[in-house]
Design an enzyme around this catalytic site. Structure first.
Site: not given
Ligand code: ASP
Length: 320
Positions: A77, A181, A199, A209, A232-233
């Site tokens: 990621s 990430t 990321t 996106r 993150t997330g």
């Molecule tokens: N926050 C990142 C995103 O939405 C993804 C991740 O943290 O894994 O692109």
């Protein structure tokens, strides 16, 4: 629950020159700089630590740290080896912010491995904060970066497999997120804070996106008087609450790093009426060197390195 799942080093302080005194949350006073990063990014922390332990600036440290997963083909990621979007293209988002509230950011960047370093060039070599897409790529090329294919054969196979049954996960994003990430925050020996976030975003995302990671205030925020935070997330959830800015503002009003992260998580959960299955994890470091993290779901961890510690900490979470 035993929150410390890994403890490697306790005697680093004896080997390194003394730094400033910082006090840690719920722990004894410790000496020296601090670096923390989302997930198991201990290798990134080590790269940052090389700089911090030599008295170098936090900004250099977080950039060096973020470059580690960017170059790692095994990291699904971030950077090279990251999962592509639905069209098979790896698109990168990154930002960096220093102790003077100066920041640089790139989004929807193609074919350039070290997005965090391009973001730093935006900070240093442009009058702007954020550049996207073709313009960001041209800016990178103008600043000496080289184009390269970031789609590894392994990631391409995952994408080809996904195309056979192209479902787009809406509620449970975990399958293509892979939790690597990196948001990385550092406090240097001069007492200055900086942060970076990089990321390839959520795998199999729609083309074009952009998530929270390159957005100052969402994926990252630094206020040198107060503290720094990263996220993150599921980026969409973080953007809706301006997550990292929210965490720093909660610390400004007296919350500890962990409590600030917990309250930001609460805001996201409340946006869903108290029930959700997406994941978001926050990370925070305050001006005194206290740090913490908190997530919506269990399974989130963050890595810490100080003169006294090198640890991977299993975060507390809203839904246990
Ligand atoms: N926050 C990142 C995103 O939405 C993804 C991740 O943290 O894994 O692109």
């Amino acid at each position: 629950m035993d929150r410390k799942i890994f403890l490697k080093t306790s005697l680093l302080g004896a080997l390194l020159p003394a730094g400033r005194k910082f006090s840690f949350s719920g722990q004894a006073e410790a000496e020296g700089p601090v670096v923390i990063s989302t997930w198991d990014n201990r290798k990134a922390n080590s790269a940052a630590w090389e700089i911090l332990s030599g008295g170098g600036p936090a900004l250099d440290a977080v950039e060096a740290g973020a470059r580690v997963p960017e170059a790692d083909p095994g990291d699904r990621s971030v950077g090279y080896g990251g999962y592509p979007d639905r069209t098979g293209k790896v698109t990168l988002d990154a930002c960096i912010m220093n102790h003077e509230s100066r920041c640089g950011s790139v989004a929807f960047l193609l074919d350039i491995k070290h997005a965090v370093s391009v973001a730093r060039k935006v900070l240093e070599n442009s009058p702007h904060v954020m550049m996207v897409g073709e313009g960001a790529q041209q800016f990178a090329l103008d600043n000496g970066f080289k184009k390269e294919n970031l789609l590894t054969e392994e990631a391409r196979q995952v994408w080809l497999n996904w195309k056979k049954n192209p479902e787009y996960p809406v509620t449970s994003w975990d399958q293509y997120m892979n939790h690597d990430t990196i948001g990385i925050l550092a406090l240097d020996r001069q007492g200055n804070l900086s942060g970076a976030c990089t990321t390839s975003g959520i795998g199999m995302k729609m083309h074009g996106r952009v998530g929270d990671s390159p957005l100052i205030g969402a994926g990252l925020f630094v206020d040198n008087d107060i503290g720094a935070a990263a996220a993150t997330g599921v980026g969409e959830e973080v953007i809706r609450v301006a997550g990292s800015h929210l965490v720093v503002e909660l610390m400004r009003h007296g919350a500890s790093p962990t409590d600030a992260c917990r309250r930001a998580v609460e805001r996201i959960v409340n946006n869903h009426g108290g029930a959700m299955d997406g994941q978001v994890g926050f990370l925070a470091l305050n001006k005194k060197g206290a740090y913490g993290g908190y997530a919506i779901q269990s399974g989130y961890s963050y890595a810490v390195r100080t003169l006294q510690q090198e640890e991977l900490i299993s975060s507390e979470s809203w839904f246990g």
